[in-house]
Motif scaffolding. Structure first.
Motif, short mmCIF file in Angstrom:
data_model
loop_
_atom_site.label_atom_id
_atom_site.label_comp_id
_atom_site.label_asym_id
_atom_site.label_seq_id
_atom_site.Cartn_x
_atom_site.Cartn_y
_atom_site.Cartn_z
N LEU A 40 0.89 -1.15 0.00
CA LEU A 40 0.00 0.00 0.00
C LEU A 40 0.93 1.21 0.00
O LEU A 40 1.80 1.32 0.86
CB LEU A 40 -0.89 -0.03 1.25
N SER A 81 -1.28 6.28 0.68
CA SER A 81 -2.57 5.60 0.80
C SER A 81 -2.72 5.11 2.23
O SER A 81 -1.73 4.92 2.93
CB SER A 81 -2.65 4.43 -0.17
N SER A 111 -13.63 -1.89 -6.20
CA SER A 111 -13.06 -3.20 -5.90
C SER A 111 -12.40 -3.74 -7.16
O SER A 111 -13.00 -3.76 -8.23
CB SER A 111 -14.14 -4.18 -5.44
N LYS A 113 -9.59 -6.63 -3.73
CA LYS A 113 -9.23 -5.55 -2.81
C LYS A 113 -10.25 -4.43 -2.99
O LYS A 113 -10.56 -4.05 -4.12
CB LYS A 113 -7.82 -5.05 -3.09
N THR A 114 -10.78 -3.91 -1.87
CA THR A 114 -11.80 -2.88 -1.92
C THR A 114 -11.27 -1.59 -1.30
O THR A 114 -10.59 -1.62 -0.27
CB THR A 114 -13.07 -3.35 -1.18
N TYR A 115 -11.59 -0.49 -1.96
CA TYR A 115 -11.08 0.83 -1.56
C TYR A 115 -12.21 1.84 -1.46
O TYR A 115 -13.15 1.79 -2.25
CB TYR A 115 -10.09 1.35 -2.62
N GLU A 156 -16.67 3.68 -4.00
CA GLU A 156 -16.10 2.42 -3.54
C GLU A 156 -15.69 1.66 -4.79
O GLU A 156 -16.49 1.53 -5.72
CB GLU A 156 -17.13 1.63 -2.74
N VAL A 169 -12.55 5.78 -2.04
CA VAL A 169 -11.75 6.77 -2.76
C VAL A 169 -12.46 8.11 -2.74
O VAL A 169 -13.60 8.22 -3.20
CB VAL A 169 -11.53 6.34 -4.23
N LEU A 208 -7.17 7.87 -0.54
CA LEU A 208 -7.36 6.47 -0.90
C LEU A 208 -7.21 5.60 0.33
O LEU A 208 -6.17 5.64 0.98
CB LEU A 208 -6.34 6.07 -1.97
N ARG A 229 -7.78 1.62 1.66
CA ARG A 229 -8.15 0.22 1.40
C ARG A 229 -8.94 -0.29 2.60
O ARG A 229 -8.47 -0.23 3.73
CB ARG A 229 -6.92 -0.65 1.16
N THR A 230 -10.14 -0.78 2.33
CA THR A 230 -11.01 -1.24 3.41
C THR A 230 -11.09 -2.75 3.54
O THR A 230 -11.47 -3.25 4.60
CB THR A 230 -12.44 -0.69 3.22
#
Length: 178
Positions: free
Chosen positions: A39, A43, A132, A68-70, A130, A72, A155, A157-158
């Motif tokens: 990362l 971020s 992914s 991977k989910t973000y 969101e 933003v 940004l 990442r969740t």
């Protein structure tokens, strides 16, 4: 052993500091754990670390295509046209991206403040989406949002596959069960 860490802005995905960026050693004092994936320093969010080499490869290797989910924050208003383009995949200098899952979201209510705060312009609104993805090219999310006319401001990442940030404050870590 598997650890989830909520990486703050300005921290590298390595234990040693470099230039103006700090390293993970300032936050995690555990021998024998290694980062599974990266990362960027600018971020924030979920970073996984493990002591198991096979687990590290399963999480980080693009061949396994772990989603991977973000969250933003972008400059401008997220449009249906931009979401459709992201969902289909966008053309970048290093080739087209795989299709992504993309949706506009409300500003997160329970979000920690960032130090330093993002730049704000009174004449340009910001919005959140969101996104992914199942690949992990260098600065991919930032390049994807820029390609659809929405420069990334923040940004986060969740989630990585089944692992998420839920309830983990910025700068803290927790052992989890793989």
């Amino acid at each position: 052993m598997l650890i989830r860490f909520n990486k703050p802005y300005g921290v590298l995905s390595q234990f040693t500091p470099e230039g103006r960026w700090t390293g993970l050693a300032d936050h995690i004092d555990l021998p024998g754990v290694y980062v599974a994936g990266r990362l960027d320093a600018d971020s924030e969010g979920l970073l996984l670390l493990t002591s198991d080499g096979q687990e590290q490869a399963r999480i980080a290797d693009p061949r396994f295509k772990m989603e991977k989910t973000y969250l933003v924050q972008v400059e401008g208003i997220v449009t249906d046209q931009a979401l459709t383009a992201l969902a289909r995949g966008v053309s970048l200098k290093d080739g087209p991206t795989l299709p992504a899952r993309a949706r506009a979201v409300a500003p997160p209510a329970e979000l920690w403040s960032r130090n330093p705060p993002i730049r704000e312009r009174q004449s340009i609104p910001t919005s959140w989406l969101e996104l992914s993805i199942r690949e992990g090219r260098n600065r991919q999310i930032r390049r994807m949002t820029a390609a659809v006319g929405l420069p990334t401001l923040r940004l986060i990442r969740t989630a990585i596959g089944p692992y998420n940030l839920d309830g983990l404050p910025s700068g803290t870590w927790q052992k989890i069960t793989p």
